[in-house]
Write an enzyme that holds these catalytic residues in place. Structure first.
Site, PDB file in Angstrom:
ATOM      1  N   ASP A 131      39.023  36.940  53.536  1.00  0.00           N
ATOM      2  CA  ASP A 131      37.616  36.620  53.270  1.00  0.00           C
ATOM      3  C   ASP A 131      36.770  37.893  53.317  1.00  0.00           C
ATOM      4  O   ASP A 131      35.845  38.074  52.525  1.00  0.00           O
ATOM      5  CB  ASP A 131      37.093  35.535  54.237  1.00  0.00           C
ATOM      6  CG  ASP A 131      37.657  35.662  55.652  1.00  0.00           C
ATOM      7  OD1 ASP A 131      38.461  36.583  55.907  1.00  0.00           O
ATOM      8  OD2 ASP A 131      37.287  34.833  56.510  1.00  0.00           O
ATOM      9  N   ASP A 183      40.553  37.058  40.427  1.00  0.00           N
ATOM     10  CA  ASP A 183      39.459  36.475  39.645  1.00  0.00           C
ATOM     11  C   ASP A 183      38.138  37.153  40.002  1.00  0.00           C
ATOM     12  O   ASP A 183      37.291  37.373  39.133  1.00  0.00           O
ATOM     13  CB  ASP A 183      39.356  34.958  39.862  1.00  0.00           C
ATOM     14  CG  ASP A 183      40.067  34.180  38.748  1.00  0.00           C
ATOM     15  OD1 ASP A 183      41.062  34.699  38.223  1.00  0.00           O
ATOM     16  OD2 ASP A 183      39.618  33.068  38.400  1.00  0.00           O
ATOM     17  N   LYS A 221      45.367  37.171  56.889  1.00  0.00           N
ATOM     18  CA  LYS A 221      44.527  36.154  57.541  1.00  0.00           C
ATOM     19  C   LYS A 221      45.243  35.787  58.830  1.00  0.00           C
ATOM     20  O   LYS A 221      45.420  34.627  59.178  1.00  0.00           O
ATOM     21  CB  LYS A 221      44.358  34.931  56.607  1.00  0.00           C
ATOM     22  CG  LYS A 221      43.288  33.954  57.038  1.00  0.00           C
ATOM     23  CD  LYS A 221      41.878  34.515  57.022  1.00  0.00           C
ATOM     24  CE  LYS A 221      40.927  33.579  57.739  1.00  0.00           C
ATOM     25  NZ  LYS A 221      39.594  34.159  57.935  1.00  0.00           N
ATOM     26  N   TYR A 251      52.704  29.529  46.913  1.00  0.00           N
ATOM     27  CA  TYR A 251      53.015  28.885  45.636  1.00  0.00           C
ATOM     28  C   TYR A 251      54.518  28.602  45.485  1.00  0.00           C
ATOM     29  O   TYR A 251      55.021  28.445  44.375  1.00  0.00           O
ATOM     30  CB  TYR A 251      52.558  29.767  44.458  1.00  0.00           C
ATOM     31  CG  TYR A 251      51.052  29.871  44.282  1.00  0.00           C
ATOM     32  CD1 TYR A 251      50.168  29.246  45.154  1.00  0.00           C
ATOM     33  CD2 TYR A 251      50.506  30.598  43.234  1.00  0.00           C
ATOM     34  CE1 TYR A 251      48.796  29.355  44.994  1.00  0.00           C
ATOM     35  CE2 TYR A 251      49.136  30.709  43.057  1.00  0.00           C
ATOM     36  CZ  TYR A 251      48.289  30.096  43.950  1.00  0.00           C
ATOM     37  OH  TYR A 251      46.928  30.205  43.780  1.00  0.00           O
ATOM     38  N   ASP A 256      45.796  35.659  43.795  1.00  0.00           N
ATOM     39  CA  ASP A 256      45.274  34.860  42.686  1.00  0.00           C
ATOM     40  C   ASP A 256      43.746  34.796  42.769  1.00  0.00           C
ATOM     41  O   ASP A 256      43.032  35.020  41.781  1.00  0.00           O
ATOM     42  CB  ASP A 256      45.881  33.454  42.770  1.00  0.00           C
ATOM     43  CG  ASP A 256      45.692  32.648  41.504  1.00  0.00           C
ATOM     44  OD1 ASP A 256      45.146  33.189  40.520  1.00  0.00           O
ATOM     45  OD2 ASP A 256      46.087  31.474  41.490  1.00  0.00           O
TER      46      ASP A 256
HETATM   47 MG    MG Z   1      44.273  32.711  38.615  1.00  0.00          MG
END
Ligand code: MG
Ligand code: NAI
Length: 374
Positions: free
Chosen positions: A238, A266, A205, A154, A262
């Site tokens: 993953d 969730d 990863k 980001y 991020d």
């Molecule tokens: Mg978020």
């Protein structure tokens, strides 16, 4: 320039010898306008009980401000915010403004320019909430994500070329620095050391991202060696996403890059029963700039204006802010009050299967803040 922000002084009768914290409030859009007042009410009640003061200064920044001025923030927003001890943020996002504008022009620049390099996100199934994962109880879901919040995927570096033509291309670059990985890893391991299980799961990863994530693994392993009492395992991101669903009880501190954290948080919010519960702190552990506390959820345009948003995430974020400011007892008291409300079947907002309003839920938390309340 916008009109000067209004400062609301919340004072108790004893004016002397009391710690006073200056809090910048950006309630923002949608349900941010509903859950932040709920949080301020609880913080204020806790402050009175625990003998400190909070002085809240409200800023009108967000999508309405953008539609009026063409900017999400005042141009000198960072300078204005530097005068505060902490920032209390609601949510930013409005169907009339593209999401990349709201995120890239308000949330991400504040996190980066205020050097809030830790994004701390507890993910707990509180007793009384039913997880969508069958048979899971509060003992199974108690993790916290330490997400890198200042660089990585980001960082915003990249560009677009030949827009609108068949040759159009976009480049989005991830930047990972040794310093950035080291400091977030150290924060994660130090946090794990304070928790009973002392486990760190590093989300990587490195099989596919052979430059950045191999360096991530190397630096995390070096930091891990400084914390021999903490057990560290690395998982591909993953696999950790699947593990959060199949074996959440094996996870404690999850250390993750900006994008991975991020997404994983969730999942954490979802398995904790509702997005309306999870809090988040954007923290500068060096304390040279104010840290910023917000619910994980967004502005929820689908329920905004109805008075039914769950205020728990915002209230919990407010408690994290008080903890960061040194008011641990007030944090603990708010958390106990939240646990009592959630554990008692009577008052639940619709996202938790009940019919209570934001105001009713807030009043219930406030009532249980009293030391004698059961
Ligand atoms: Mg978020
Ligand atoms: P969202 O978190 O706003 O909503 C997702 C779902 O969860 C909706 O059905 C909503 O009603 C529900 N929900 C969220 N918070 C709730 C609460 N406190 N009580 C009850 N139900 C709740 O995510 P969505 O819909 O993807 O995004 C909406 C807007 O918010 C977008 O503009 C997005 O960019 C923005 N957003 C902003 C964030 C921030 O300010 N940090 C974070 C995430 C999204």
């Amino acid at each position: 320039m916008s009109a000067p922000p209004q400062t609301r002084r919340i004072c108790t009768s004893i004016e002397i010898q009391m710690n006073t914290y200056r809090i910048a409030v950006i309630a923002g859009d949608g349900i941010g306008q509903e859950v932040i007042p709920a949080g301020i009410e609880i913080i204020t009640a806790a402050a009175v009980q625990h003998g400190f003061r909070c002085e809240f200064t409200e800023f009108p920044w967000g999508s309405e401000f953008y539609l009026r001025t063409g900017r999400m923030l005042d141009t000198d927003a960072v300078d204005q915010l530097m005068k505060f001890d902490a920032i209390y943020l609601g949510a930013i996002g409005d169907p009339r403004v593209p999401d990349h504008v709201t995120a890239r022009e308000l949330i991400l620049p504040l996190r980066q320019r205020l050097r809030q390099y830790v994004n701390l996100r507890p993910m707990r199934l509180l007793p009384g909430i039913t997880s969508p994962l069958a048979g899971r109880t509060a003992a199974d879901i108690d993790m916290v994500c330490v997400r890198e919040n200042s660089e990585g995927e980001y960082c915003g570096i990249g560009g677009r070329l030949h827009s609108g033509t068949p040759d159009e291309l976009a480049q989005q670059t991830g930047i990972f620095t040794r310093r950035g990985i080291e400091r977030i890893a150290r924060y994660g391991f130090a946090l794990a050391r304070t928790r009973p299980r002392k486990l760190v799961a590093s989300a990587t990863k490195s099989n596919a991202l052979q430059h950045a994530m191999v360096m991530w693994d190397e630096v995390v392993a070096e930091v891990a060696a400084e914390f021999p009492d903490v057990t560290c395992r690395k998982y591909h991101v993953d696999a950790i996403a699947a593990r959060m669903i199949t074996h959440p009880q094996t996870l404690d501190v999850i250390l993750a890059s900006n994008l991975f954290g991020d997404i994983l948080t969730d999942i954490g919010s979802a398995i904790s029963g509702s997005l309306g519960v999870g809090p988040s702190g954007n923290i500068n552990p060096d304390r040279t700039t104010p840290s910023m506390f917000e619910p994980i959820h967004g502005s929820a345009p689908d329920i905004a204006g109805q008075g039914v948003a769950n205020p728990i995430a915002a209230i919990w974020a407010g408690a994290m802010m008080l903890d960061h400011l040194g008011e641990r007892a007030a944090h603990d008291a708010i958390l106990r009050a939240i646990e009592r409300v959630i554990g008692d079947e009577r008052v639940k907002t619709p996202d938790l299967g009940g019919r209570a309003t934001t105001a009713e839920m807030t009043t219930a938390v406030r009532a249980r803040l009293q030391p004698q309340a059961a």
